[in-house]
Design a protein around this motif. Structure first.
Motif, mmCIF file in Angstrom:
data_model
loop_
_atom_site.group_PDB
_atom_site.id
_atom_site.type_symbol
_atom_site.label_atom_id
_atom_site.label_comp_id
_atom_site.label_asym_id
_atom_site.label_seq_id
_atom_site.Cartn_x
_atom_site.Cartn_y
_atom_site.Cartn_z
ATOM 1 N N PRO A 1 -31.034 5.613 -36.297
ATOM 2 C CA PRO A 1 -30.386 4.301 -36.413
ATOM 3 C C PRO A 1 -29.435 4.033 -35.255
ATOM 4 C CG PRO A 1 -29.341 5.879 -37.890
ATOM 5 C CD PRO A 1 -30.548 6.574 -37.315
ATOM 6 N N PRO A 2 -29.281 2.766 -34.886
ATOM 7 C CA PRO A 2 -28.312 2.433 -33.831
ATOM 8 C C PRO A 2 -26.891 2.764 -34.285
ATOM 9 C CG PRO A 2 -29.077 0.448 -34.943
ATOM 10 C CD PRO A 2 -29.932 1.571 -35.441
ATOM 11 N N LYS A 3 -26.063 3.113 -33.324
ATOM 12 C CA LYS A 3 -24.671 3.426 -33.625
ATOM 13 C C LYS A 3 -23.888 2.133 -33.866
ATOM 14 C CE LYS A 3 -25.680 7.674 -32.839
ATOM 15 N NZ LYS A 3 -25.917 8.577 -34.004
ATOM 16 N N GLU A 4 -22.827 2.230 -34.637
ATOM 17 C CA GLU A 4 -21.967 1.072 -34.851
ATOM 18 C C GLU A 4 -21.357 0.627 -33.525
ATOM 19 O OE1 GLU A 4 -19.125 1.501 -37.956
ATOM 20 O OE2 GLU A 4 -20.584 2.282 -39.396
ATOM 21 N N GLY A 5 -21.333 -0.679 -33.307
ATOM 22 C CA GLY A 5 -20.774 -1.208 -32.070
ATOM 23 C C GLY A 5 -21.743 -1.215 -30.905
ATOM 24 N N THR A 6 -23.033 -0.989 -31.160
ATOM 25 C CA THR A 6 -24.030 -1.026 -30.088
ATOM 26 C C THR A 6 -24.036 -2.408 -29.433
ATOM 27 O OG1 THR A 6 -25.448 0.623 -31.172
ATOM 28 C CG2 THR A 6 -26.496 -0.814 -29.549
ATOM 29 N N LYS A 7 -23.926 -2.422 -28.111
ATOM 30 C CA LYS A 7 -23.851 -3.686 -27.377
ATOM 31 C C LYS A 7 -25.175 -4.444 -27.423
ATOM 32 C CE LYS A 7 -22.050 -6.679 -24.403
ATOM 33 N NZ LYS A 7 -20.971 -7.617 -24.800
ATOM 34 N N ALA A 8 -26.261 -3.741 -27.164
ATOM 35 C CA ALA A 8 -27.561 -4.412 -27.148
ATOM 36 C C ALA A 8 -28.660 -3.428 -27.497
ATOM 37 C CB ALA A 8 -27.828 -5.041 -25.781
#
Length: 583
Positions: free
Chosen positions: A347-354
């Motif tokens: 899963p993407p990390k929290e706060g992923t920019k894009a």
């Protein structure tokens, strides 16, 4: 065709990708409201066809609308007049039988166009638009569309169609598919065998190096499948052109098309895949080089086809991959067996920019629908369009017959268990017609302005259909599904497809330059991945860049840079950046 500023092209990517939205419809003729009903008896006199107008009795008894398009052959198992319940409902609403055929090749298209043997309704990709206009094979729709409020509500799409899919007269000849489509998904990601991942203690995966390490550890613990065949960390295929060599870049917010990456973190700013060190091309090469170095890259990757790669996923010969389509079959087997096993994405990390998680299609996709200038039934053809671009009819296409397969009685949306079975049962889909035409007709996206046109996507049905592994995965992340995960963790997660739909058709000399460069890049990528060590890797990478620069790359790149401001101006002027991701 107008090319005053730029003309239109949209290239498909992915299979993932692919795809891009579902269809819509309206109420049946016996229950249609005044706002959705198209009355053939009130067709404006200015609307003309080469064929003589049929009598009312002929429409009622003999009307058959023949349709084809380049996407049709993906879904039509039985060409000809359709007789399943969904097609019969369309027939009841429109007053015409529906006859479907695949348009399978460019040669067949040209032959039929030259002979005048065109269907009543046709769906084509952008590159065939001008040929149809030159042959005067399509009917102006400006007056007809006034009778179709479900279509005419899309003023931005229709303005685009009249400006860029027309002749100098700026009339409306084509209606684009799936305007305002907005999707969020985890179709692309660092997928891995999740039960093996937990077996390793769920170590953090923050980058490519972490991913390779985890896949290597999995292979060490599970070197063969249950049939004794060798297991690999990754087993990609490379016969899909640039897509095969750019997909991992999507995880960094780089959405690729040919020699251009669009930076999702910077308002779809175009960047060079050649000279940008973090481009999708070099990100992909870096990933596969490191996998090769670790001994977990399948050596067949450079020669195998898509089907070979997918089969290895089915046979559990791989523990990782870059898209969920690799693992849909084994995941279904685990699900049907009730086993808490299978493949999920890091899963993407929290706060992923894009991070790419879907599309925003303000103007629609590169599928454009027209009515033949020789049709006997122009009003009925527009009535079909009006039906397909409404919410209620779209539910008929996606979910079956209202009152039988689904209902909205008392304001509550319900779907029968029998209809839900068509999600995983191809035979049931063919028998009922439910979902059978979802990739064929033009129309609405499956979640349109807050209304679900595909009731199978309602959260309660989606969640109830999760496998044991999916339920555990999303519960541990504290989300209800992929869309919820992306909404909570990623700032820029959708690619605005208008940047492609508004790209120009290249002059032939520049297209030859780009084709030559991309052909070289595909061959060079294999050599760089197979470098014997880091020193040779760096040397080959630099040589590749220098060689490309010597192929008139600067001339090509200046051309693409030159249209950026024009595209940006059009998007800004027409408010096409606003979407559910940025509101």
């Amino acid at each position: 065709m107008k090319f005053k500023k730029f003309s239109v092209v949209l290239s498909m990517s992915l299979a993932i990708i692919m795809s891009v939205s579902l269809i819509g419809c309206s109420k049946s003729s016996s229950t249609a409201t005044e706002s959705t009903k198209v009355d053939s008896s009130t067709a404006p006199a200015a609307v003309t066809s080469d064929a003589p107008a049929p009598t009312a009795a002929a429409v009622a008894n003999d009307c058959t609308l023949k349709l084809w398009g380049f996407k049709f052959n993906q879904s039509i198992d039985s060409p000809g007049v359709q007789t399943d319940p969904v097609s019969k409902e369309i027939e009841r609403v429109v007053g015409c039988k529906i006859e479907l055929y695949p348009q399978e090749s460019e040669d067949l298209f040209s032959t039929k166009l030259a002979s005048g043997d065109m269907p009543d309704v046709m769906g084509v990709n952008r590159k065939f638009v001008q040929k149809l206009l030159d042959a005067k094979a399509v009917l102006p729709l400006d007056e007809l569309v006034k009778q179709a409020p479900n279509v005419s509500q899309f003023d931005k799409m229709l303005n685009f169609d009249k400006e860029f899919l027309s002749d100098a007269d700026h009339k409306l000849y084509f209606i684009t598919r799936a305007p305002e489509d907005y999707t969020l998904n985890l179709d692309v990601g660092m997928y891995l065998r999740w039960d093996y991942y937990k077996e390793l203690g769920s170590p953090p995966v923050n980058n490519v190096d972490d991913y390779i390490k985890v896949l290597s550890d999995m292979v060490k613990k599970h070197p063969t499948n249950d049939k004794g065949k060798k297991v690999y960390g990754l087993s990609p295929w490379f016969d899909w052109g640039m897509w095969s060599w750019t997909t991992p870049g999507y995880l960094n917010g780089m959405w690729n098309n040919g020699l251009i990456d669009y930076d999702m973190a910077d308002n779809m700013k175009p960047l060079s895949v050649v000279t940008n060190e973090n481009s999708s091309y070099w990100t992909t090469i870096d990933l596969f080089y490191k996998a090769k170095k670790a001994g977990i890259l399948d050596p067949d990757s450079f020669t195998q086809k898509f089907d070979n790669s997918i089969q290895k996923g089915r046979d559990l010969q791989v523990v990782g991959g870059l898209g969920n389509f690799w693992f849909s079959d084994p995941n279904k087997v685990f699900k049907d067996a009730g086993e808490n096993k299978g493949f999920m994405a890091i899963p993407p990390k929290e706060g992923t920019k894009a991070r790419w998680g879907g599309y925003w299609q303000p103007l629609g996709a590169d599928s454009h629908y027209a009515i033949s200038s020789k049709t006997k039934y122009p009003e009925q053809a527009m009535k079909l369009y009006n039906y397909l671009y409404s919410v209620e009819g779209s539910r008929t296409i996606n979910n079956g017959i209202k009152g039988k397969d689904w209902d909205d009685a008392g304001g509550k949306l319900t779907v029968t268990p029998e209809a839900l079975k068509t999600i995983d049962d191809k035979d049931a889909e063919i028998k009922t017609g439910i979902r059978r035409y979802k990739d064929i007709f033009p129309g609405l996206p499956e979640n349109f302005r807050g209304e679900y046109t595909n009731l199978f996507k309602l959260p309660e049905f989606t969640i109830n259909n999760y496998s044991p592994l999916e339920k555990e995965y999303y519960a541990e992340l504290g989300v209800t599904g992929a869309a919820d995960l992306l909404q909570k963790r990623v700032e820029n997660k959708v690619a605005n497809t208008a940047v492609l739909l508004l790209r120009p058709l290249q002059p032939d000399d520049l297209k030859r330059i780009d084709d030559k460069i991309m052909d070289y890049m595909l061959k060079a990528a294999v050599k760089v991945v197979l470098a014997k060590d880091d020193a040779e890797y760096a040397e080959l990478k630099q040589k590749t860049i220098e060689d490309i620069k010597g192929m008139d790359f600067d001339k090509s790149w200046k051309y693409w840079e030159g249209i950026t401001s024009t595209i940006s101006d059009y998007i800004a002027k027409n408010d096409l950046n606003r979407n559910p991701d940025t509101k």
